[in-house]
Structure formats: structure tokens, C-alpha cells
Design a protein around this motif. Structure first.
Motif, short mmCIF file in Angstrom:
data_model
loop_
_atom_site.label_atom_id
_atom_site.label_comp_id
_atom_site.label_asym_id
_atom_site.label_seq_id
_atom_site.Cartn_x
_atom_site.Cartn_y
_atom_site.Cartn_z
N GLY A 18 0.81 -1.20 0.00
CA GLY A 18 0.00 0.00 0.00
C GLY A 18 0.84 1.25 0.00
N ILE A 19 0.39 2.27 -0.70
CA ILE A 19 1.07 3.56 -0.73
C ILE A 19 0.15 4.59 -0.10
CG2 ILE A 19 2.07 5.35 -2.20
CD1 ILE A 19 2.65 3.18 -4.28
N ILE A 20 0.63 5.18 0.98
CA ILE A 20 -0.16 6.20 1.68
C ILE A 20 0.46 7.55 1.37
CG2 ILE A 20 -0.99 7.01 3.91
CD1 ILE A 20 -0.63 4.15 4.95
N LYS A 21 -0.27 8.41 0.70
CA LYS A 21 0.24 9.72 0.34
C LYS A 21 -0.28 10.78 1.31
CE LYS A 21 0.89 8.63 -4.53
NZ LYS A 21 0.65 9.02 -5.93
N GLY A 22 0.27 11.98 1.17
CA GLY A 22 -0.03 13.07 2.10
C GLY A 22 -1.51 13.31 2.32
N ASP A 24 -3.86 11.26 2.29
CA ASP A 24 -4.51 10.18 3.01
C ASP A 24 -4.13 10.14 4.49
OD1 ASP A 24 -5.66 9.27 0.60
OD2 ASP A 24 -3.82 8.20 0.09
N LEU A 25 -3.14 10.95 4.89
CA LEU A 25 -2.70 10.96 6.28
C LEU A 25 -3.70 11.72 7.15
CD1 LEU A 25 1.09 11.74 5.73
CD2 LEU A 25 0.10 9.52 6.25
N PHE A 26 -3.78 11.35 8.43
CA PHE A 26 -4.68 12.03 9.36
C PHE A 26 -4.17 13.43 9.70
CE2 PHE A 26 -5.40 7.48 10.83
CZ PHE A 26 -6.46 7.30 9.96
N GLY A 27 -2.88 13.61 9.60
CA GLY A 27 -2.29 14.90 9.93
C GLY A 27 -0.83 14.94 9.49
N TYR A 28 -0.12 16.01 9.84
CA TYR A 28 1.28 16.17 9.44
C TYR A 28 2.17 15.24 10.27
CZ TYR A 28 5.86 18.32 8.80
OH TYR A 28 7.19 18.54 8.52
N VAL A 29 3.00 14.44 9.58
CA VAL A 29 3.92 13.51 10.25
C VAL A 29 5.32 14.11 10.33
CG1 VAL A 29 4.97 11.22 10.17
CG2 VAL A 29 2.58 11.52 9.49
N GLY A 30 5.77 14.74 9.27
CA GLY A 30 7.11 15.36 9.26
C GLY A 30 8.17 14.51 8.60
N ILE A 31 7.76 13.63 7.68
CA ILE A 31 8.72 12.73 7.03
C ILE A 31 9.76 13.50 6.22
CG2 ILE A 31 8.95 10.85 5.34
CD1 ILE A 31 6.11 9.98 6.17
N GLU A 32 9.32 14.59 5.58
CA GLU A 32 10.26 15.30 4.72
C GLU A 32 11.38 15.97 5.49
OE1 GLU A 32 8.15 19.12 5.77
OE2 GLU A 32 7.54 17.05 5.56
#
Length: 344
Positions: A18-22, A24-32
């Protein structure tokens, strides 16, 4: 007592990742933010880049390197009371500098090859260069195999070899073919036409076409190779570079006034040749390839392709003989087993 087994779930061939894109996220994670972390780490530690220049005397190798990095980094520029003398044999000499720009530090090492192609008989003049390149791989390999190895292994491997062709307007010379055929297997080679201002634009175009024909006819591998293109975007960019190889270059460290602006250029009786003007020469294309677009790729190809090929070969040799890594010996530009192994 009854034992109940719970088999671990396994993925079938029909299962997909599965690919979860921005969105589809519940909120900001900070991966970048990892990019900022990598940038800060690189800026603190710095990085190494080792470039070798090969060609006969008088082709402007030192001037071009100084022009590339806009500072006096060549061996000739750093040696006080330097006198140009033609070496009887090929001697490799290196000089290192720490270059800092906008907080990023780079340890630049320039390896020069005085004496190459300067003799009447240039037979096997590439051997010291092949030996040097392999010795750097051997040094890195031994550091990797140490039980208590360094956290960061010093990298003296040659990341790029810029090979200077004289602007004859004819075909590749036998020495050019033999050198690039041998070295292209162990290091990334970028051929350039030195002092290209001695050719007219028509002569330059014809000469470049002849060289490309010679490279293909002799099976010579120059950077960037098609098989190393990672995706379609890389292929489009690299195809444009391959269309311009070999780069017709002019080097200078002098500035001149052109239309009220200071530009790097060479003054002739016909006018000023602007080094960074693509309409005048292809120096800017070479600089972009070596520094601005492909520097990291040159390092990656060195580590993942050339060094990995060397490492596998050396370890296979050692495993075949049931010995620890044997001393490196070189003859005729190829790896050979040591005398100790040959008697076993």
C-alpha cells in the motif's frame, strides 16, 4: 495441555504494497524533515571528491581544473617555483584542498599524471595509472575488512578521470584508444577536447562526430553509461550529455570586461572567448556534469559499480585459495595473483 498454534500471516503473490500519500494521512507527520537532517549531517561532515586529469603536457589540464573550481587547486598552481619539465616516466602526484561554499565543505583531491603521452615511445604508459586506481580500491577494501574499522573510511578512490584529447581535428590516436579502453573498465572517464578554440565550429563538430564513432567502434565506455540510467528522467538528461561528448573546452583564470560585465575568458586578436558561454565553448556543460548535476552520481558509480566489481574479484580470489586477502600485485594493467599464491 492442549497447544494452540497461531501461524504467522504470510503475504501471497496477490498481496500488494500500500502507498499512503499526504492527502490520506490524518495529519502532518514530518517525514520530509529527514532531508534537512541529511543536509545538516553532510554540512557538518563534508564529503570527498577525487578527480584525475590525464593528458600530455601543454593541453591546459591545470588551467581547466582551476577554472572548474574557480580557485588555484592544481598541482602546478600550488607548487612554489614550479618549472615545467617533461617526465621520463609517468609519475602520479596529488594535491588536496578543503573548499567551502555556503557552509558545505568538500575535500577536493586533484590527481595529476605528468609524463603521460610525452615520450617518443608511449607503450604501456597507462600502467602506472591503472595501478594507482586499483591501489586506492585495495586500500578502501582493507579498511572495510578490518575488525575494528573506522566509523568513516577515508575515500581516496578516483571518482572521475577527465581525459584530455588534443584538438587535432582527425581521429583518436592509438594511445587515446588504448588508455580509455583499459581505464573505462575501472573508473568513470569523461573525455574533453582541450584548447578547442584552435578549431573552427565546423571542424569542432566534425571532430566530435569522429571521436564518438571511434569510441563506439572500439567498445570504449565513457561516463555516463546507458546501462546505469536509473529511470526515464535520468535517460533523457544523460542522452543530452552523451550527444555532446566529448566536451570541447577552453580554460582560463583571467577575467575580462564584456559589455560592462566581468567574465572569465581568453583574449585573442579576434575577440574574447567567454569560457562560460555555451555559444563559445562547452566548458559550462562539463562543469555542470562534474559538479552541479552528477557529482554524487559519479561517487555512487565509483562505489556501487567499479569498486564493487573490484571487491568481488579480490574476495573471490582469496576464497578460491582459502587464504586471507593476499597482497595486490599488478602487471600490464590487470590484477594478478601474488607470488605466494602461485606457489600454493
Amino acid at each position: 495441555m492442549q497447544t494452540i498454534e497461531h501461524p504467522l500471516p504470510c503475504l501471497s503473490e496477490s498481496d500488494t504494497q500500500g502507498i499512503i500519500k499526504g492527502r490520506d494521512l490524518f495529519g502532518y507527520v514530518g517525514i520530509e524533515a529527514v532531508l534537512d537532517q541529511m543536509r545538516r549531517k553532510t554540512m557538518k561532515a563534508g564529503f570527498e571528491f577525487n578527480i584525475m586529469v590525464v593528458g600530455q603536457s601543454g593541453l591546459g589540464k591545470s588551467t581547466l581544473v582551476n577554472t572548474l573550481f574557480k580557485s588555484k587547486v592544481s598541482r602546478k598552481s600550488c607548487t612554489p617555483n614550479y618549472e615545467e619539465k617533461i617526465s621520463k616516466t609517468v609519475h602520479l602526484q596529488s594535491v588536496s584542498h578543503i573548499i567551502e561554499e555556503k557552509g558545505v565543505k568538500m575535500k577536493l583531491t586533484v590527481i595529476d599524471t605528468p609524463g603521460f603521452g610525452d615520450q617518443i615511445n608511449n607503450e604501456n604508459c597507462w600502467e602506472p595509472i591503472v595501478k594507482y586506481v586499483n591501489e586506492q580500491y585495495e586500500k578502501y577494501l582493507k579498511e572495510e575488512l578490518n575488525v575494528n574499522r573506522k566509523r568513516r573510511i577515508p575515500d581516496t578512490r578516483v571518482h572521475c578521470c577527465v581525459y584530455f584529447l588534443p584538438a587535432t581535428g582527425h581521429w583518436l590516436r592509438p594511445i587515446d584508444v588504448e588508455f580509455m579502453r583499459r581505464l573505462g573498465k575501472i573508473v568513470s572517464i569523461v573525455p574533453v577536447i582541450a584548447k578547442a578554440d584552435t578549431l573552427t565550429l565546423e571542424e569542432r563538430l566534425e571532430f566530435k562526430q569522429r571521436i564518438r564513432q571511434d569510441l563506439q567502434a572500439n567498445g570504449i565506455r565513457v561516463y555516463p553509461q546507458k546501462e546505469y540510467d536509473e529511470d526515464a528522467e535520468d535517460r533523457i538528461l544523460n542522452d543530452k550529455i552523451r550527444e555532446n561528448i566529448p566536451f570541447a573546452v577552453v580554460g582560463t583564470d583571467k577575467e575580462h570586461q564584456v559589455n560592462g560585465n566581468k567574465v572569465l575568458g581568453r583574449k585573442t586578436k579576434w575577440g574574447i572567448i567567454e569560457v562560460e558561454n555555451v555559444a563559445h565553448c562547452e566548458f559550462a556543460l562539463l562543469r555542470d556534469l562534474l559538479i552541479r548535476s552528477h557529482l554524487q552520481d559519479l561517487k555512487d558509480v565509483t562505489h556501487n559499480i567499479h569498486y564493487e566489481t573490484y571487491r568481488v574479484k579480490r574476495l573471490n580470489e582469496s576464497n578460491a585459495n582459502g587464504l586471507a586477502l593476499s597482497p595486490l600485485t599488478l602487471e600490464n594493467g590487470t590484477l594478478e595473483k601474488s607470488d605466494a599464491e602461485s606457489h600454493l
